[in-house]
Write a protein that holds these residues in place. Structure first.
Motif, PDB file in Angstrom:
ATOM      1  N   ARG A  17       0.869  -1.178  -0.015  1.00 22.75           N
ATOM      2  CA  ARG A  17      -0.091   0.065  -0.130  1.00 22.75           C
ATOM      3  C   ARG A  17       0.792   1.505  -0.001  1.00 22.75           C
ATOM      4  NH1 ARG A  17      -5.676  -0.892   1.577  1.00 22.75           N
ATOM      5  NH2 ARG A  17      -5.432   0.968   2.729  1.00 22.75           N
ATOM      6  N   LEU A  18       1.911   1.117   0.573  1.00 19.37           N
ATOM      7  CA  LEU A  18       3.070   2.314   0.531  1.00 19.37           C
ATOM      8  C   LEU A  18       3.282   2.502  -0.908  1.00 19.37           C
ATOM      9  CD1 LEU A  18       4.385   4.705   1.901  1.00 19.37           C
ATOM     10  CD2 LEU A  18       6.353   2.796   2.435  1.00 19.37           C
ATOM     11  N   ARG A  19       3.788   1.618  -1.630  1.00 20.72           N
ATOM     12  CA  ARG A  19       4.270   1.600  -2.946  1.00 20.72           C
ATOM     13  C   ARG A  19       3.108   2.114  -3.675  1.00 20.72           C
ATOM     14  NH1 ARG A  19       7.508  -2.906  -1.553  1.00 20.72           N
ATOM     15  NH2 ARG A  19       5.692  -4.326  -1.931  1.00 20.72           N
ATOM     16  N   ARG A  20       1.831   1.828  -3.801  1.00 21.51           N
ATOM     17  CA  ARG A  20       0.625   2.460  -4.285  1.00 21.51           C
ATOM     18  C   ARG A  20       0.618   3.911  -4.171  1.00 21.51           C
ATOM     19  NH1 ARG A  20      -1.374  -2.474  -2.748  1.00 21.51           N
ATOM     20  NH2 ARG A  20      -1.443  -4.220  -4.156  1.00 21.51           N
ATOM     21  N   ALA A  21       0.535   4.166  -2.561  1.00 19.95           N
ATOM     22  CA  ALA A  21       0.356   5.611  -2.357  1.00 19.95           C
ATOM     23  C   ALA A  21       1.528   6.275  -3.034  1.00 19.95           C
ATOM     24  CB  ALA A  21       0.532   5.483  -0.789  1.00 19.95           C
ATOM     25  N   GLY A  22       2.692   5.926  -3.016  1.00 19.29           N
ATOM     26  CA  GLY A  22       3.797   6.768  -3.525  1.00 19.29           C
ATOM     27  C   GLY A  22       3.467   6.748  -5.182  1.00 19.29           C
ATOM     28  N   SER A  23       3.213   5.889  -5.838  1.00 19.10           N
ATOM     29  CA  SER A  23       2.804   5.986  -6.975  1.00 19.10           C
ATOM     30  C   SER A  23       1.612   6.946  -7.522  1.00 19.10           C
ATOM     31  CB  SER A  23       2.145   4.294  -7.652  1.00 19.10           C
ATOM     32  OG  SER A  23       1.839   4.760  -9.002  1.00 19.10           O
ATOM     33  N   HIS A  24       0.668   7.093  -6.699  1.00 17.48           N
ATOM     34  CA  HIS A  24      -0.533   8.008  -6.956  1.00 17.48           C
ATOM     35  C   HIS A  24      -0.005   9.364  -6.461  1.00 17.48           C
ATOM     36  CE1 HIS A  24      -2.861   4.594  -7.093  1.00 17.48           C
ATOM     37  NE2 HIS A  24      -3.219   4.419  -5.687  1.00 17.48           N
ATOM     38  N   ILE A  25       0.906   9.592  -5.586  1.00 14.98           N
ATOM     39  CA  ILE A  25       1.535  10.737  -5.246  1.00 14.98           C
ATOM     40  C   ILE A  25       2.540  11.565  -6.365  1.00 14.98           C
ATOM     41  CG2 ILE A  25       3.068  12.281  -3.585  1.00 14.98           C
ATOM     42  CD1 ILE A  25       1.948  10.380  -1.305  1.00 14.98           C
ATOM     43  N   ARG A  26       3.061  10.489  -6.742  1.00 19.52           N
ATOM     44  CA  ARG A  26       3.931  10.907  -7.951  1.00 19.52           C
ATOM     45  C   ARG A  26       3.130  11.274  -9.392  1.00 19.52           C
ATOM     46  NH1 ARG A  26       6.984   7.068  -5.227  1.00 19.52           N
ATOM     47  NH2 ARG A  26       6.195   5.329  -6.829  1.00 19.52           N
ATOM     48  N   ALA A  27       2.034  10.625  -9.366  1.00 19.88           N
ATOM     49  CA  ALA A  27       1.098  10.962 -10.633  1.00 19.88           C
ATOM     50  C   ALA A  27       0.491  12.142 -10.067  1.00 19.88           C
ATOM     51  CB  ALA A  27       0.055   9.952 -10.504  1.00 19.88           C
ATOM     52  N   ALA A  28       0.155  12.559  -8.952  1.00 23.84           N
ATOM     53  CA  ALA A  28      -0.381  14.096  -8.826  1.00 23.84           C
ATOM     54  C   ALA A  28       0.760  14.926  -8.997  1.00 23.84           C
ATOM     55  CB  ALA A  28      -0.982  13.835  -7.203  1.00 23.84           C
ATOM     56  N   LEU A  29       1.725  14.681  -8.570  1.00 23.53           N
ATOM     57  CA  LEU A  29       3.049  15.590  -8.846  1.00 23.53           C
ATOM     58  C   LEU A  29       3.179  16.079 -10.365  1.00 23.53           C
ATOM     59  CD1 LEU A  29       5.284  17.544  -7.920  1.00 23.53           C
ATOM     60  CD2 LEU A  29       6.718  15.431  -7.828  1.00 23.53           C
TER      61      LEU A  29
END
Length: 296
Positions: A218-230
């Motif tokens: 879930r941390l990896r998915r959260a990171g992917s979502h945050i980078r997508a937002a950036l």
């Protein structure tokens, strides 16, 4: 606390509430850890430890007593840099009067309604509510959009289309999926991309609760979502929010900040300044140089 605007971290999403003051329909025994008065004083040590020098208080009830409580809190806490209050968007005439009064408050920063708690997912698109949003657009008052349900981002995009001059702030990054459902993740990303295409839409990196995550998936998915937002918004349209005390239902205060930092290891100093200070300052009209004596 040090309120140097260069050094200060702003938590752009924090709540206070007091059930003795009025009814919070969503609050009850099922939320026992926070089913009581939650004051800013209680979280101050954690804010200090994390280097958070200013906060934006965000409404917790669709009622005037809740907004009054936030302004009362601001009077005794110079750390409060802004208040996102409530106006009845579905009653445009009443909303206009209340909005005029709120704009006399130096720390008034924006408006939110608990649209995710309403049975009708299209409530925000009703003609009467649309007229209320038009008042905010005309007055250049930001609106916090809190997502609820799979259609929420598409609904937010429709609001942005109807009101291109409205500063719309997407709370909690639109509740991205953190479980292993690629279809949901792809739909969320598509909807976020459409929403990011509206230049006056911003997003809060807040409310990203991982739960039990022994393998770190879930941390990896959260990171992917945050980078997508950036990638979609740029750092100048993102801001950090800790979502206290709701966060206590999941984890200690500050975990979201840890997740954001972990997810963006290559972000430069300008990008961090945007996310942690500058975006909230600009969008909410925050003046960190305002002395405590000038606060309401």
């Amino acid at each position: 606390m040090n309120l140097d605007p260069i050094a200060t971290i702003i938590d752009a999403h924090l709540h206070v509430w007091d059930p003795s003051r009025g009814v919070y329909p969503w609050l009850g025994e099922h939320l026992a850890p926070v089913n009581r008065a939650m004051t800013l004083r209680e979280v101050m040590p954690e804010l200090t430890d994390r280097g958070v020098g200013a906060v934006v208080l965000v409404q917790s009830a669709d009622a005037g007593f809740d907004t009054d409580l936030m302004f009362e809190t601001a009077r005794s806490h110079p750390e409060v840099a802004g208040v996102v209050g409530w106006v009845p968007l579905d009653l445009p005439a009443e909303a206009a009067g209340r909005l005029a009064r709120l704009r006399d408050e130096p720390l008034f920063a924006g408006v939110r309604n608990l649209i995710h708690e309403r049975a009708d997912p299209d409530w925000i698109l009703r003609p009467d509510v649309d007229a209320g949003l038009g008042l905010l657009e005309q007055a250049e008052v930001p609106f916090d959009f809190v997502a609820g349900g799979p259609q929420a981002l598409a609904t937010a995009a429709e609001v942005a289309r109807r009101h291109p001059g409205l500063h719309l702030i997407l709370d909690h990054l639109g509740a991205p999926p953190l479980d292993a459902d690629s279809g949901q993740a792809q739909q969320w990303l598509h909807d976020l991309e459409v929403l990011a295409g509206h230049p006056r839409v911003y997003a809060k990196l807040s409310g990203l609760y991982l739960g039990p995550d022994p393998a770190g998936d879930r941390l990896r998915r959260a990171g992917s979502h945050i980078r997508a937002a950036l990638r979609l918004f740029g750092s100048d349209r993102l801001m950090y929010g800790g979502d206290w005390p709701i966060c206590l239902l999941h984890e200690p205060y500050g975990r979201t900040l840890d997740i954001v930092r972990h997810s963006l290891p290559d972000l430069d100093a300008t990008g961090w300044h945007d996310i942690l200070t500058a975006t909230a300052t600009r969008v909410y009209g925050i003046d960190l140089r305002r002395p405590a004596s000038a606060r309401p």
